[in-house]
Design a protein around this motif. Structure first.
Motif, PDB file in Angstrom:
ATOM      1  N   SER A   1      77.933   1.760  -0.285  1.00  0.00           N
ATOM      2  CA  SER A   1      77.483   0.954   0.846  1.00  0.00           C
ATOM      3  C   SER A   1      77.951   1.604   2.146  1.00  0.00           C
ATOM      4  O   SER A   1      79.126   1.954   2.278  1.00  0.00           O
ATOM      5  CB  SER A   1      78.058  -0.457   0.733  1.00  0.00           C
ATOM      6  N   PRO A   2      77.052   1.767   3.114  1.00  0.00           N
ATOM      7  CA  PRO A   2      77.437   2.417   4.374  1.00  0.00           C
ATOM      8  C   PRO A   2      78.437   1.603   5.194  1.00  0.00           C
ATOM      9  O   PRO A   2      79.027   2.107   6.132  1.00  0.00           O
ATOM     10  CB  PRO A   2      76.120   2.578   5.124  1.00  0.00           C
ATOM     11  N   SER A   3      78.664   0.345   4.815  1.00  0.00           N
ATOM     12  CA  SER A   3      79.595  -0.481   5.573  1.00  0.00           C
ATOM     13  C   SER A   3      81.029  -0.367   5.059  1.00  0.00           C
ATOM     14  O   SER A   3      81.934  -0.944   5.643  1.00  0.00           O
ATOM     15  CB  SER A   3      79.156  -1.946   5.526  1.00  0.00           C
ATOM     16  N   THR A   4      81.259   0.385   3.990  1.00  0.00           N
ATOM     17  CA  THR A   4      82.613   0.511   3.452  1.00  0.00           C
ATOM     18  C   THR A   4      83.434   1.515   4.257  1.00  0.00           C
ATOM     19  O   THR A   4      82.892   2.420   4.892  1.00  0.00           O
ATOM     20  CB  THR A   4      82.595   0.952   1.981  1.00  0.00           C
ATOM     21  N   PHE A   5      84.737   1.350   4.193  1.00  0.00           N
ATOM     22  CA  PHE A   5      85.644   2.256   4.894  1.00  0.00           C
ATOM     23  C   PHE A   5      85.421   3.720   4.493  1.00  0.00           C
ATOM     24  O   PHE A   5      85.310   4.582   5.364  1.00  0.00           O
ATOM     25  CB  PHE A   5      87.096   1.826   4.642  1.00  0.00           C
ATOM     26  N   PRO A   6      85.330   4.053   3.183  1.00  0.00           N
ATOM     27  CA  PRO A   6      85.121   5.461   2.819  1.00  0.00           C
ATOM     28  C   PRO A   6      83.823   6.041   3.376  1.00  0.00           C
ATOM     29  O   PRO A   6      83.797   7.186   3.821  1.00  0.00           O
ATOM     30  CB  PRO A   6      85.097   5.446   1.287  1.00  0.00           C
ATOM     31  N   ALA A   7      82.758   5.247   3.388  1.00  0.00           N
ATOM     32  CA  ALA A   7      81.475   5.737   3.916  1.00  0.00           C
ATOM     33  C   ALA A   7      81.559   5.973   5.425  1.00  0.00           C
ATOM     34  O   ALA A   7      81.039   6.971   5.938  1.00  0.00           O
ATOM     35  CB  ALA A   7      80.357   4.757   3.588  1.00  0.00           C
ATOM     36  N   LYS A   8      82.217   5.069   6.130  1.00  0.00           N
ATOM     37  CA  LYS A   8      82.390   5.239   7.581  1.00  0.00           C
ATOM     38  C   LYS A   8      83.235   6.466   7.885  1.00  0.00           C
ATOM     39  O   LYS A   8      82.934   7.236   8.792  1.00  0.00           O
ATOM     40  CB  LYS A   8      83.029   3.998   8.195  1.00  0.00           C
ATOM     41  N   LEU A   9      84.297   6.638   7.102  1.00  0.00           N
ATOM     42  CA  LEU A   9      85.164   7.800   7.296  1.00  0.00           C
ATOM     43  C   LEU A   9      84.396   9.089   7.023  1.00  0.00           C
ATOM     44  O   LEU A   9      84.523  10.065   7.760  1.00  0.00           O
ATOM     45  CB  LEU A   9      86.388   7.690   6.383  1.00  0.00           C
ATOM     46  N   TRP A  10      83.582   9.096   5.972  1.00  0.00           N
ATOM     47  CA  TRP A  10      82.754  10.258   5.632  1.00  0.00           C
ATOM     48  C   TRP A  10      81.825  10.601   6.795  1.00  0.00           C
ATOM     49  O   TRP A  10      81.680  11.760   7.169  1.00  0.00           O
ATOM     50  CB  TRP A  10      81.943   9.961   4.373  1.00  0.00           C
ATOM     51  N   GLN A  11      81.200   9.575   7.372  1.00  0.00           N
ATOM     52  CA  GLN A  11      80.291   9.794   8.499  1.00  0.00           C
ATOM     53  C   GLN A  11      81.036  10.391   9.691  1.00  0.00           C
ATOM     54  O   GLN A  11      80.560  11.324  10.332  1.00  0.00           O
ATOM     55  CB  GLN A  11      79.629   8.474   8.895  1.00  0.00           C
ATOM     56  N   LEU A  12      82.222   9.870   9.971  1.00  0.00           N
ATOM     57  CA  LEU A  12      82.990  10.357  11.117  1.00  0.00           C
ATOM     58  C   LEU A  12      83.462  11.793  10.938  1.00  0.00           C
ATOM     59  O   LEU A  12      83.359  12.600  11.854  1.00  0.00           O
ATOM     60  CB  LEU A  12      84.188   9.456  11.376  1.00  0.00           C
ATOM     61  N   VAL A  13      83.991  12.105   9.764  1.00  0.00           N
ATOM     62  CA  VAL A  13      84.547  13.443   9.548  1.00  0.00           C
ATOM     63  C   VAL A  13      83.443  14.499   9.561  1.00  0.00           C
ATOM     64  O   VAL A  13      83.696  15.659   9.882  1.00  0.00           O
ATOM     65  CB  VAL A  13      85.392  13.508   8.252  1.00  0.00           C
ATOM     66  N   ASN A  14      82.218  14.095   9.278  1.00  0.00           N
ATOM     67  CA  ASN A  14      81.103  15.037   9.286  1.00  0.00           C
ATOM     68  C   ASN A  14      80.298  15.012  10.583  1.00  0.00           C
ATOM     69  O   ASN A  14      79.328  15.750  10.715  1.00  0.00           O
ATOM     70  CB  ASN A  14      80.188  14.761   8.088  1.00  0.00           C
ATOM     71  N   SER A  15      80.693  14.163  11.513  1.00  0.00           N
ATOM     72  CA  SER A  15      79.978  14.071  12.779  1.00  0.00           C
ATOM     73  C   SER A  15      80.468  15.142  13.754  1.00  0.00           C
ATOM     74  O   SER A  15      81.676  15.252  14.005  1.00  0.00           O
ATOM     75  CB  SER A  15      80.193  12.697  13.409  1.00  0.00           C
ATOM     76  N   PRO A  16      79.557  15.900  14.347  1.00  0.00           N
ATOM     77  CA  PRO A  16      79.977  16.888  15.349  1.00  0.00           C
ATOM     78  C   PRO A  16      80.442  16.226  16.651  1.00  0.00           C
ATOM     79  O   PRO A  16      81.082  16.864  17.467  1.00  0.00           O
ATOM     80  CB  PRO A  16      78.708  17.717  15.578  1.00  0.00           C
ATOM     81  N   ARG A  17      80.175  14.936  16.818  1.00  0.00           N
ATOM     82  CA  ARG A  17      80.546  14.231  18.040  1.00  0.00           C
ATOM     83  C   ARG A  17      81.970  13.691  17.998  1.00  0.00           C
ATOM     84  O   ARG A  17      82.513  13.310  19.029  1.00  0.00           O
ATOM     85  CB  ARG A  17      79.575  13.088  18.286  1.00  0.00           C
ATOM     86  N   VAL A  18      82.569  13.629  16.820  1.00  0.00           N
ATOM     87  CA  VAL A  18      83.928  13.114  16.671  1.00  0.00           C
ATOM     88  C   VAL A  18      84.866  14.306  16.529  1.00  0.00           C
ATOM     89  O   VAL A  18      84.740  15.098  15.610  1.00  0.00           O
ATOM     90  CB  VAL A  18      84.043  12.170  15.450  1.00  0.00           C
ATOM     91  N   ARG A  19      85.808  14.427  17.465  1.00  0.00           N
ATOM     92  CA  ARG A  19      86.697  15.593  17.486  1.00  0.00           C
ATOM     93  C   ARG A  19      88.062  15.327  16.874  1.00  0.00           C
ATOM     94  O   ARG A  19      88.789  16.250  16.563  1.00  0.00           O
ATOM     95  CB  ARG A  19      86.884  16.067  18.932  1.00  0.00           C
TER      96      ARG A  19
END
Length: 145
Positions: free
Chosen positions: A5-23
């Motif tokens: 589920s995209p609303s879970t903590f692991p999914a959110k963390l995955w999105q952030l760590v792979n985002s070029p906008r989050v440093r």
């Protein structure tokens, strides 16, 4: 990834760590752990007006302080480990200082399918694991679907 589920903590963390906008959060040099720049993380994701209101991290975490974020990491089975020599500090442009490294055997850069194995370690889940039983994620509510 499928089954997460995209609303879970692991999914959110995955999105952030792979985002070029989050440093403030990046993969370590081996792609087996997270490098977190605490000062930058607090400014970027936990403060008002940081990336939390940004499309890269819309309401990323409910946490308002870094300790709450670390508590969430621990609840999902992440462990703080030493930063390896040459541990990818160049991967954090504008780093404000010391980096923290967190690892989970199911959080790997090239293995998103492993995310389904990351479960929140509640008391009931710990008891099930100790008894050798399978731990299942709670199904998303009809409002989350």
């Amino acid at each position: 990834p499928a089954g997460v589920s995209p609303s879970t903590f692991p999914a959110k963390l995955w999105q952030l760590v792979n985002s070029p906008r989050v440093r403030s959060v990046r993969w370590d040099a081996l792609a087996q752990g997270l490098l977190v720049d605490r000062a930058l993380f607090e400014r970027e994701l936990l403060s008002e007006g940081g990336a939390a209101g940004d499309a890269a991290a819309p309401g990323a975490f409910k946490a308002t302080n870094f300790g709450s974020f670390v508590r969430q990491l621990n609840l999902y089975g992440f462990h703080k480990t030493p930063v390896l020599a040459g541990g990818g500090t160049a991967g954090l442009p504008g780093s404000a200082g010391a980096l923290l490294r967190f690892c989970s055997p199911y959080f790997r850069r090239d293995r998103p399918e492993l995310l389904v194995h990351i479960k929140r370690l509640t008391r009931a889940n710990r008891e099930r694991l100790a008894a050798g039983l399978e731990v299942r994620s709670r199904q998303p509510s009809r409002f989350q679907q």
